[in-house]
Design a protein around this motif. Structure first.
Motif, short mmCIF file in Angstrom:
data_model
loop_
_atom_site.label_atom_id
_atom_site.label_comp_id
_atom_site.label_asym_id
_atom_site.label_seq_id
_atom_site.Cartn_x
_atom_site.Cartn_y
_atom_site.Cartn_z
N SER A 1 0.84 -1.21 0.00
CA SER A 1 0.00 0.00 0.00
C SER A 1 0.87 1.25 0.00
O SER A 1 0.53 2.25 -0.65
CB SER A 1 -0.92 0.04 1.23
OG SER A 1 -1.57 -1.17 1.34
N ALA B 1 -5.62 -6.11 -1.38
CA ALA B 1 -4.73 -4.96 -1.67
C ALA B 1 -4.42 -4.91 -3.16
O ALA B 1 -4.39 -3.83 -3.76
CB ALA B 1 -3.44 -5.07 -0.85
N ASN C 1 2.32 1.78 -3.43
CA ASN C 1 1.28 2.26 -4.35
C ASN C 1 1.12 3.78 -4.30
O ASN C 1 0.65 4.39 -5.25
CB ASN C 1 -0.05 1.57 -4.00
CG ASN C 1 -1.07 1.71 -5.10
OD1 ASN C 1 -0.84 1.27 -6.22
ND2 ASN C 1 -2.19 2.36 -4.81
N CYS D 1 -5.18 -1.53 -5.07
CA CYS D 1 -4.07 -0.64 -5.46
C CYS D 1 -4.01 -0.51 -6.98
O CYS D 1 -3.78 -1.50 -7.68
CB CYS D 1 -2.74 -1.18 -4.93
SG CYS D 1 -2.65 -1.19 -3.15
#
Ligand code: 5AD
Ligand code: SF4
Length: 410
Positions: free
Chosen positions: A250, A278, A253, A282
């Protein structure tokens, strides 16, 4: 270095094995360039030839030994004209031929015994000692300058004792590609899959500081890199100061200017539904998962010490496909592991048929030193291993083709 020695600064770096080795070679290139060395594309133009090696299968090692033998032989030929350079065993005398280095996994596997096996090698450096290569080269060049007597053998240096690498090596700013960079997030592995030499040659898992990883990515992006691949033997086991892999993903990203990133390799036992969520959320993550299954038989998976069952793996795949829409899925498979009878092999074959991977890397089992599996009876004939290898390969080829055709029709 004197001016004379400085001239001997052309390095040919040859890389064998995985992406981790590709990145390690880049790190070595970055360190050497900083010291004024330049990289050349061909060994006959080089003053220094470095082999960054792989020990994961016997075949990879055999290739390196034979390549070193070839270079040593041609160096011997060159100097034959000038005068004496090698003895009957092919050992080069001081100051002749290129400096030859063997680094990476084979270096750790054989340590100073490399010099007995391949006397033409001048230095041996394990994966955790690569920061020392510039100073080793300086010592070797210095020794060659001083040792003019043809009766003295060259200095041999080996460094294979460090536990971990200094963080600085990742910050030379050198990347081979203008747009894409490999970024190491963890080194080594503590899983001890029973066939695998990696924990013995690359040491236990060591996670890089998440702030340093992000700093490296930001710096790379500021220099024009737009794509990143996060690297580790088992990225899913990453944790540093309460930042686990899902959290790291994360954070990556959010790096401004970064367009796309991916990661390899995932271990099924540590891969979670949270990661899939995720991946779905993302926007910069490439929707691709490399998830080595190794075998479709619970009995073999247990012997391999993989820590999951066939059902666990298949459930993971189901979840991945539900959560990460149209996500690509690839895998690694080993055929002919000790104790894999026809029944167990068929289970692997069926799994490959069932899962429909986008691609699969299929390997014949190769016994490796120090590993637990090396003690198991490897009595399957070469022909049978070959037959099983070809059968899964052919199956996967037809699956890949079918999938590629289907994707084009979309
Ligand atoms: N023999 C054959 N294949 C191996 N691999 C690792 N060790 C061995 C071995 N001893 C394969 C595994 C791994 C990939 C990188 O190499 O499939 O996922
Ligand atoms: Fe080897 Fe297993 Fe570690 Fe992968 S997870 S590097 S196969 S020990």
């Amino acid at each position: 270095m004197s001016d004379n020695e400085k001239k001997k600064n052309k390095v040919f770096l040859r890389t064998f094995g995985c992406q981790m080795n590709v990145r390690d070679s880049e790190v070595v290139a970055g360190l050497l360039k900083r010291e004024g060395y330049s990289l050349v594309e061909a060994e006959d133009k080089a003053d220094i030839v470095i082999f960054n090696t792989c020990s994961v299968r016997q075949h990879a090692e055999d290739k390196v030994w034979s390549e070193i033998g070839r270079i040593a032989k041609s160096a011997k030929k060159n100097v034959h004209i000038k005068g004496r350079s090698t003895d009957r065993l092919g050992r080069s005398k001081a100051g002749t031929g290129p400096i030859i280095g063997l680094i990476g996994c084979m270096a750790q596997n054989y340590k100073e015994h490399v010099f007995q096996r391949s006397p033409a090698v001048d230095f041996v450096v394990g994966p955790s000692d690569i920061d020392k290569i510039p100073s080793i080269l300086e010592r070797l060049a210095g020794a060659r300058q001083k040792t003019k007597s043809p009766d003295l053998y060259e200095l041999k240096i080996w460094e294979t004792d460090a536990d971990k690498r200094p963080e600085e090596i990742y910050h030379t700013g050198f990347y081979e590609d203008k747009e894409h960079a490999y970024v190491v997030i963890s080194e080594g592995c503590s899983n001890f899959c029973s066939y695998c030499v990696v924990p013995f040659v690359r040491g236990p898992l060591h996670n890089r500081d998440n702030k340093e990883i992000l700093k490296e990515i930001e710096q790379a992006v500021s220099k024009g890199i737009s794509k990143i691949t996060l690297l580790g033997q088992n990225v899913n086991a990453y944790v540093h100061e309460n930042v686990n892999f899902v959290e790291l993903v994360s954070k990556v990203n959010k790096v401004k200017g970064l367009k796309e990133f991916s990661f390899i390799t995932s271990h099924p036992k540590d891969t979670t539904v949270e990661l899939f969520k995720a991946m779905a959320e993302c926007d910069k993550i490439k929707k691709a998962l490399h998830l080595p299954v190794q075998s479709g038989s619970d009995k073999v998976l247990k012997e391999m010490n993989r820590g999951y069952t066939k059902k666990f793996y298949l459930d993971l795949v189901d979840n991945y496909r539900k959560i990460v829409k149209n996500g690509e899925l690839t895998t690694d498979i080993i055929v002919g592991f000790p104790g894999e009878r026809e029944k167990e092999f068929q289970e692997t074959y069926e799994l490959v048929k069932q899962v429909q991977f986008d691609a699969a890397y299929i390997f014949k089992y190769s016994p490796r030193p120090n590993t637990h599996a090396q003690m198991l009876l490897d009595d399957l004939s070469k022909e049978e291993k070959e037959k099983r290898h070809k059968a899964v390969l052919d199956l996967q080829k037809s699956v890949s083709l079918k999938k590629r055709k289907a994707n084009k029709q979309l």
